[in-house]
Design an enzyme around this catalytic site. Sequence first.
Site, PDB file in Angstrom:
ATOM      1  CB  SER A   1      -1.076  -0.013   1.295  1.00 35.83           C
ATOM      2  OG  SER A   1      -0.304   0.418   2.442  1.00 35.83           O
TER       3      SER A   1
ATOM      4  CE  LYS B   1      -2.825   1.759   5.244  1.00 47.10           C
ATOM      5  NZ  LYS B   1      -2.468   0.967   4.113  1.00 47.10           N
TER       6      LYS B   1
END
Length: 148
Positions: free
Chosen positions: A11, A55
């Site tokens: 991701s 993230k």
Amino acid sequence: FGQRVSTVGDSMSPKLSNGDVVLVNRFAYNVTSPKRGDIIVFKPKGNENSHYYIKRIIGLPGETVEIKDGKVYIDGALEPLDDSFCPEKPEGDFGPYKVPQNCYFMMGDNRNNSLDSRYWTNHYVKKDAILAKASFRYWPFSRIEFVK
């Protein structure tokens, strides 16, 4: 001071890839607040039995985040957020999301392959759930670098 964390999934590609190992600074946010663009490490919903998530901070407390036509806008700005480091623009429109106080809106750099704030039931990460700021990738050796 630090801790090592392994990246799970892609991701955050191309910045971080599955299996990359990063050193994180556990004390970074004791003296400063998280900033937009910081790559952070946290446990989803504080779940101590889960692997760490990595993230990038997109939305800060009190801001409104909206994704339109593949571009991220903060507080209705006319110019989109500079995310030229992302390999793809997000497909679809999302938001608006009003970020609560003491919370952050997160996205992966690989926008179309990231389970992030856009898709979570609770769209935000609380400040006290943040473990650390990612600072240095040391594995694999061929990709050693500071993480920004």
